[in-house]
Design a protein around this motif. Sequence first.
Motif, PDB file in Angstrom:
ATOM      1  N   ALA A 200       0.822  -1.209   0.000  1.00  0.00           N
ATOM      2  CA  ALA A 200       0.000   0.000   0.000  1.00  0.00           C
ATOM      3  C   ALA A 200       0.855   1.259   0.000  1.00  0.00           C
ATOM      4  N   GLN A 201       2.040   1.163   0.585  1.00  0.00           N
ATOM      5  CA  GLN A 201       2.924   2.331   0.623  1.00  0.00           C
ATOM      6  C   GLN A 201       4.283   1.942   1.185  1.00  0.00           C
ATOM      7  N   GLY A 202       5.238   2.846   1.037  1.00  0.00           N
ATOM      8  CA  GLY A 202       6.572   2.636   1.585  1.00  0.00           C
ATOM      9  C   GLY A 202       7.592   2.310   0.524  1.00  0.00           C
ATOM     10  N   LYS A 203       8.861   2.371   0.894  1.00  0.00           N
ATOM     11  CA  LYS A 203       9.933   2.130  -0.058  1.00  0.00           C
ATOM     12  C   LYS A 203      10.053   0.643  -0.379  1.00  0.00           C
ATOM     13  N   GLN A 204      10.904   0.324  -1.342  1.00  0.00           N
ATOM     14  CA  GLN A 204      11.068  -1.049  -1.799  1.00  0.00           C
ATOM     15  C   GLN A 204      11.518  -1.952  -0.660  1.00  0.00           C
ATOM     16  N   LEU A 205      10.968  -3.165  -0.643  1.00  0.00           N
ATOM     17  CA  LEU A 205      11.379  -4.152   0.341  1.00  0.00           C
ATOM     18  C   LEU A 205      12.793  -4.642   0.040  1.00  0.00           C
TER      19      LEU A 205
ATOM     20  N   ALA B 105      -0.549  -7.211   7.289  1.00  0.00           N
ATOM     21  CA  ALA B 105      -1.857  -7.602   7.819  1.00  0.00           C
ATOM     22  C   ALA B 105      -2.687  -8.136   6.658  1.00  0.00           C
ATOM     23  N   PRO B 106      -3.781  -8.833   6.959  1.00  0.00           N
ATOM     24  CA  PRO B 106      -4.640  -9.295   5.868  1.00  0.00           C
ATOM     25  C   PRO B 106      -5.233  -8.140   5.058  1.00  0.00           C
ATOM     26  N   ASP B 107      -5.550  -7.049   5.740  1.00  0.00           N
ATOM     27  CA  ASP B 107      -6.128  -5.865   5.095  1.00  0.00           C
ATOM     28  C   ASP B 107      -5.986  -4.700   6.068  1.00  0.00           C
ATOM     29  N   ALA B 108      -6.488  -3.548   5.677  1.00  0.00           N
ATOM     30  CA  ALA B 108      -6.388  -2.375   6.553  1.00  0.00           C
ATOM     31  C   ALA B 108      -7.518  -1.400   6.261  1.00  0.00           C
ATOM     32  N   ASP B 109      -7.958  -0.691   7.307  1.00  0.00           N
ATOM     33  CA  ASP B 109      -8.936   0.381   7.142  1.00  0.00           C
ATOM     34  C   ASP B 109      -8.271   1.574   6.459  1.00  0.00           C
ATOM     35  N   GLU B 110      -9.084   2.380   5.805  1.00  0.00           N
ATOM     36  CA  GLU B 110      -8.554   3.560   5.112  1.00  0.00           C
ATOM     37  C   GLU B 110      -7.872   4.522   6.085  1.00  0.00           C
ATOM     38  N   GLU B 111      -8.433   4.673   7.280  1.00  0.00           N
ATOM     39  CA  GLU B 111      -7.815   5.564   8.266  1.00  0.00           C
ATOM     40  C   GLU B 111      -6.458   5.022   8.702  1.00  0.00           C
ATOM     41  N   ALA B 112      -6.366   3.699   8.857  1.00  0.00           N
ATOM     42  CA  ALA B 112      -5.090   3.085   9.226  1.00  0.00           C
ATOM     43  C   ALA B 112      -4.057   3.298   8.132  1.00  0.00           C
ATOM     44  N   ILE B 113      -4.473   3.144   6.875  1.00  0.00           N
ATOM     45  CA  ILE B 113      -3.561   3.363   5.750  1.00  0.00           C
ATOM     46  C   ILE B 113      -3.060   4.802   5.747  1.00  0.00           C
ATOM     47  N   ALA B 114      -3.952   5.740   6.026  1.00  0.00           N
ATOM     48  CA  ALA B 114      -3.568   7.162   6.051  1.00  0.00           C
ATOM     49  C   ALA B 114      -2.576   7.439   7.175  1.00  0.00           C
ATOM     50  N   LEU B 115      -2.773   6.818   8.326  1.00  0.00           N
ATOM     51  CA  LEU B 115      -1.849   7.017   9.446  1.00  0.00           C
ATOM     52  C   LEU B 115      -0.457   6.476   9.122  1.00  0.00           C
ATOM     53  N   VAL B 116      -0.406   5.310   8.501  1.00  0.00           N
ATOM     54  CA  VAL B 116       0.880   4.729   8.137  1.00  0.00           C
ATOM     55  C   VAL B 116       1.557   5.570   7.055  1.00  0.00           C
TER      56      VAL B 116
END
Length: 530
Positions: free
Chosen positions: A246-251, A338-349
């Motif tokens: 969903a986001q972040g630099k390359q693994l 995680a299996p999935d994430a809420d939109e608010e959780a994605i925004a926080l991350v």
Amino acid sequence: MPVDLRPIARALVSVSDKTGLVDLASALAARGVALVSTGGTRKALAEAGLPVNDVADVTGFPEMMDGRLKTLHPKVHGGLLAIRENPEHEAAMLAHDIRPIDLLVVNLYPFEETLRAGGSFEHCVENIDIGGPAMIRAAAKNHDDVAVIVDPEDYAPFLAELEANNGAATLATRRRLAQKAFARTAAYDAAISNWLAASLGEATPPWRAFGGKLAEPMRYGENPHQSAGFYLSGDARFGVATARQAQGKQLSYNNVNDTDAAYELVAEFDPARTAAVAIIKHSNPCGVAEGPSLAEAYARALRCDPVSAFGGIVAFNRRLDAAAAREVVKIFTEVIIAPDADEEAIALVAAKKNLRLLLAGGLPDPRARGLTFRSVAGGFLAQSRDNAVVDDMTLTVATKRAPSERELADLKFAFRVAKHVKSNAIVYARDLATVGVGAGQMSRVDSSRVAAVKAEEAAREAGVTESFAIGSVVASDAFFPFPDGLLAAASAGATAVIQPGGSVNDKDVIAAADEAGLAMVLTGMRHFRH
């Protein structure tokens, strides 16, 4: 000497995956390339208004036997295998009316997809391609003269090359495509052979093959001087391989390895029963806990070893919510899965631009069968996955005192975690949370002491004077060869023990447990993890 530029005048196109097919064929036809095709591919091209010759018209034989027989013919394979400018080959082509094929575009029947979807034995068999691999190997062998494409991702680069070279393909491209073609058929055959071995219940077939498709090249391996790539095996198992980033630099290589370890561990906890969190550092858990919510489970897991958790991997067994995400981002974390994430959780991350968030789509089944393998000098080791789960084991009370209901719950929890700790493994747990983990020591007594020290340090970090190990239970991944490791756990404050048993000194170990007032249960099954 091979010719560098080979003009593409005639192409045989026969694909299961029709992605990009019409665009490719249209571009080829616009260049005057004659198209030959089969079955559904020919129909799709004809419906697009493209001139296309049926392979049956080339061979003089109709498609038969439910499509099993259509391209296995000298007029197809001769056109692929004939060496250009070879007088003998040219004479044979002329005598038997064989026309050269300059480009082969084939992708295979979807055997792997059928297998992942749980197809029946008969359905899987019908999705084993024969003509496709035969043509691919013929064209790849003769790559000095023929280009072969097995992946729709190569359509656009190949067309760009034709544009740059006035309708010709370079030797370098033909050779690169040939390498990919041989790798594709090798991976395809590996999937089939391993499926048949599993169907026969053959654990150690005389030949074993593995294959995979590159997901992404990595910047480096475990260390900067090592090269590495992440390959997908096609197994139907949720994890890093299935995850959407969903986001972040390359693994990195180590990120993938550690994240896999974290997710396999947290999958031991049924999300319908409890929320669970695992924090991993260098493939070992530094904190695991259950809780009524992900946020509470995370807080309790973090308490076990907050120092090691810095820069760690955090795995959740349920959909990531905002409350849990808000806690995780308070310290530096490399990866969340995680299996999935809420939109608010994605925004926080997302506020932490380098923090990777992986959404795997589900949890891997800890009971599922499968294979794991590891390279050694001159070969590799292959074994069935450790799919033993403590809930399915018959636990035997070995001591005079049986564990209390609370101790038994903690014992099962600790043994779940110990399964995922590098051996020699010792895990202290209390109230469904780890309080000390000893991993990878050369002796089990040292692992017991390391875990006890970790429990003391965690207590001090939390401002508690008494070690977290006091009143805990302890799990060992394998038997105690002598009483010393057990007594080290008792000295740290553990009140109950779970271990496989099976040592020649079991009687001495049990007697020591009785003398120390410990309750001890045996699982009869060990969890070595090397």
